[in-house]
Design a protein around this motif. Structure first.
Motif, mmCIF file in Angstrom:
data_model
loop_
_atom_site.group_PDB
_atom_site.id
_atom_site.type_symbol
_atom_site.label_atom_id
_atom_site.label_comp_id
_atom_site.label_asym_id
_atom_site.label_seq_id
_atom_site.Cartn_x
_atom_site.Cartn_y
_atom_site.Cartn_z
ATOM 1 N N GLY B 146 66.810 34.139 -22.792
ATOM 2 C CA GLY B 146 66.439 34.844 -24.016
ATOM 3 C C GLY B 146 67.241 36.106 -24.234
ATOM 4 N N THR B 149 69.156 38.782 -27.976
ATOM 5 C CA THR B 149 68.007 39.003 -28.861
ATOM 6 C C THR B 149 68.410 39.097 -30.323
ATOM 7 N N ASP B 150 69.734 39.288 -30.609
ATOM 8 C CA ASP B 150 70.152 39.348 -32.009
ATOM 9 C C ASP B 150 70.342 37.957 -32.596
ATOM 10 N N HIS B 151 70.181 36.970 -31.759
ATOM 11 C CA HIS B 151 70.448 35.599 -32.160
ATOM 12 C C HIS B 151 69.097 34.916 -32.310
ATOM 13 N N ARG B 152 68.898 34.153 -33.359
ATOM 14 C CA ARG B 152 67.553 33.606 -33.582
ATOM 15 C C ARG B 152 67.146 32.580 -32.540
ATOM 16 N N ARG B 153 68.112 31.814 -32.040
ATOM 17 C CA ARG B 153 67.737 30.713 -31.171
ATOM 18 C C ARG B 153 67.467 31.140 -29.732
ATOM 19 N N PRO B 155 65.928 33.922 -28.115
ATOM 20 C CA PRO B 155 64.575 34.239 -27.631
ATOM 21 C C PRO B 155 63.651 33.032 -27.650
ATOM 22 N N GLU B 156 63.850 32.155 -28.626
ATOM 23 C CA GLU B 156 63.024 30.949 -28.669
ATOM 24 C C GLU B 156 63.278 30.094 -27.431
ATOM 25 N N GLY B 158 64.332 31.219 -24.551
ATOM 26 C CA GLY B 158 63.747 31.929 -23.421
ATOM 27 C C GLY B 158 62.257 31.693 -23.334
ATOM 28 N N MET B 159 61.591 31.760 -24.508
ATOM 29 C CA MET B 159 60.140 31.580 -24.553
ATOM 30 C C MET B 159 59.763 30.170 -24.105
ATOM 31 N N LYS B 160 60.498 29.178 -24.610
ATOM 32 C CA LYS B 160 60.180 27.795 -24.237
ATOM 33 C C LYS B 160 60.392 27.585 -22.745
ATOM 34 N N ASP B 233 66.327 21.845 -25.528
ATOM 35 C CA ASP B 233 66.047 23.050 -26.311
ATOM 36 C C ASP B 233 66.627 24.295 -25.657
ATOM 37 N N GLU B 236 70.446 24.403 -25.594
ATOM 38 C CA GLU B 236 71.043 24.663 -26.896
ATOM 39 C C GLU B 236 70.859 26.115 -27.315
ATOM 40 N N GLY B 237 69.655 26.653 -27.057
ATOM 41 C CA GLY B 237 69.370 27.989 -27.566
ATOM 42 C C GLY B 237 69.924 29.111 -26.714
#
Lengths: 102, 485
Positions: B146, B149-153, B155-156, B158-160, B233, B236-237
């Motif tokens: 994650g 943090t400036d990138h939308r994918r 943190p998502e 990281g969270m997943k 996921d 990719e993110g």
């Protein structure tokens, strides 16, 4: 003395509640709490096994201490990730995290 | 006392290095931005050389040393995996040097701490240590995934990874707590092996349940079906260099624990009516699902994620063979996979620095744009698909030979058929690189010296292991037969 199996059943119930929470809750903070429940179920297991099988050594208790230390670290990192997502999207609902899929 | 400290010198050095990077690399400005990554790379190189040098000086020696109260086992297996993890960390930090959004001390410090976690996972001979080392690596990776943090994918991702990872480690820990209880309070894996084979039938239901939980946790770590769902996921993110080390070293670390725990019989001896069947089923499903899902991907990182699921399936064949040969070929495979996969991601980092995304179509016309990058990618893909002279050929060859020698020729056959399926999507990428044209063919992709060195190291690794595999294979075979009971 209360038989060992009682403790194990409580732990198993707690573990199942935690698992259900992770799989069914939509709020990321609630999922984090459910993760903590599963780890606490493990702690009950460890302490019960330690008391009933091997109370002279300290492995079980020491392990339980490690587990909740790690759980605290994990919660800190998890909350940090939740905050960084909240700053972007104003939401902590897991279903809305859907940029990444097939 | 001295031997205890000598055994963990590489880990101590890595932690000191992480502390230095963390303190002096907090807000790098101007020229110092690149210096953080370069300093980390030099530091890891020193640790790698010290580790290899110490092995010539007899640490670890020819007899396994159980140190720190049986927590830490310093032997040949630890050494092989340490060299593997340090190489992966070295190449990863070299390819990260010029990635703008990752030029922070925190990023490199976390890579170093994750590497400490991997090293400890390879050395752990106690289930408490296994858990702690696993969490050291995992918690570092939640943040690494994650990090952008400036990138939308990111943190998502990281969270997943965090939610699934915490869930998987909880499940595994629950299984381990039952192993602790069933063995009457043993935590050392060799003591567990003795206790569980002596007192309890290998197929008692509660032991089976514990084994299923533990295997589930590890299958998550190595992204084997049915615990692979996070990997596309997250791959990719996450930032590409995180994906590079996550897909190689993290997978290898998971397998290092797999190997020790199973071969020590810490969940009972394997047989056709207990968890051994699970490993075979996981292996077959991983190969099938990974290869067939990879065909449909248009994102390069996602394709490599499914390819990684399939590769985990091949390596599980080596485990299912349950022999010294199987274990040593699995270690060989992981070693060559480090160079191969990081080479592919290294080229992707350079390309996506220019194009800003990581789709397969970004690779259009790469052979005309930057022929050398195209060549590195070509060899990485050849190695992944298992074609000589790249290292992947011998990786697969040794694995399948081990399976046949152990009498599981049908498993090897499924593996070979799957390797044919995999050819399709790997060659599809080669088609993008060599046949398709793009409008920007006259603009070569800038390659910094650090990236060139990293990709050069990968190429040397791929070709050396592809042409002269005997050196490494003999080494892995000697450590596997000496130290994995």
């Amino acid at each position: 003395m209360i038989p060992l199996s009682w403790y194990l059943i409580v732990a198993a119930a707690l573990f199942c509640i935690g698992m259900y929470g992770i799989l069914a809750r939509r709020n990321a903070v609630a999922m984090l709490m459910a993760v903590e429940l599963t780890l606490n179920a493990v702690n009950i297991n460890l302490i019960a096994f330690w008391r009933y099988t091997d109370p002279s050594s300290s492995a079980g208790v020491a392990w339980a201490i490690f587990v909740f230390t790690v759980a605290a670290a994990e919660a800190a990192v998890g909350l940090a990730l939740i905050i960084s997502i909240y700053r972007q999207r104003e939401s902590v609902i897991a279903e809305e995290l859907d940029i990444l899929k097939y | 006392m001295l031997t205890s400290y000598l055994a963990i010198v590489p880990e101590i050095m890595l932690i000191v290095l992480a502390a230095i990077v963390l303190v002096y690399g907090r807000h790098p400005e101007g020229d110092r931005k690149r210096a953080v990554g370069l300093f980390t790379s030099w530091g890891i190189l020193v640790v790698l050389l010290v580790t290899i040098g110490m092995s010539f000086a007899g640490v670890p020696g020819n007899v396994p040393e159980d140190l720190w109260g049986g927590m830490f086992r310093n032997d040949g297996v630890t050494l092989v995996f340490r060299v593997m993890f340090l190489s992966a960390a070295l190449i990863t930090s070299l390819i990260t040097v010029d990635v703008k959004r990752l030029q922070h001390g925190e990023y490199f410090a976390l890579v170093l701490l994750a590497t400490v976690g991997f090293n400890l996972m390879a050395a752990a001979s106690d289930i408490i240590m296994i858990y702690m080392a696993l969490e050291t690596a995992s918690i570092s990776f939640y943040i690494l995934a994650g990090f952008a943090t400036d990138h939308r994918r990111s943190p998502e991702a990281g969270m997943k990874y965090f939610v699934y990872g915490a869930f998987a480690s909880g499940v595994m820990l629950y299984g381990l707590s039952f192993l602790y209880g069933l063995s009457g309070g043993e935590t050392n894996i060799y003591a567990l092996g003795d206790a569980l084979s002596g007192h309890i039938q290998a197929n008692s239901p509660i032991l089976m349940l514990a084994a299923v939980f533990v295997i589930g946790g590890f299958a998550f770590k190595v992204s084997a079906v049915p615990f692979h769902f996070w990997s596309p996921d997250v791959y990719e993110g996450a930032p590409i260099s995180t994906t590079a080390i996550l897909s190689t070293a993290s997978k290898a670390a998971g397998f290092s624990i797999f190997l020790r725990l199973f071969l020590a019989g810490a969940m009972g001896a394997p047989s056709r009516d207990n968890w051994w069947v699970l490993i075979v089923v996981m292996s077959i499903l991983s190969m099938l699902l990974g290869n067939f899902a990879a065909i449909y991907q248009t994102n390069f990182k996602r394709m490599l994620a499914y390819s990684g699921v399939a590769q985990a399936g091949y390596i599980l064949i080596g485990l299912a063979a349950f022999s010294d040969e199987g274990a040593s070929s699995a270690i060989f495979y992981l070693f060559m996979y480090v160079f191969t996969n990081i080479a592919a991601f290294g080229v992707l980092i350079l390309v996506s620095n220019v194009t800003g995304s990581d789709e397969l179509s970004d690779l259009n016309g790469l052979s005309r744009r930057s022929p050398y990058l195209a060549l590195v990618m070509l060899f990485a893909l050849l190695s992944l698909s298992g074609i000589p002279p790249a290292a992947g050929f011998f990786g697969k060859f040794f694995i399948f030979r081990a399976a046949i020698d152990a009498g599981y020729w049908w498993l090897a056959l499924i593996g070979v058929l799957n390797a044919f399926v995999a050819l399709y999507y790997y060659f599809n990428v080669i088609k993008y690189i060599y046949l398709f044209r793009s409008d920007e063919e006259d603009k070569p992709i800038p390659v910094s010296r650090a990236s060139a060195v990293a990709l050069g190291l990968c190429m040397v690794g791929i070709l050396y292991l592809g042409i002269l595999p005997q050196g490494l294979f003999n080494w892995t075979q000697s450590v596997a037969s000496a130290f994995l009971p």
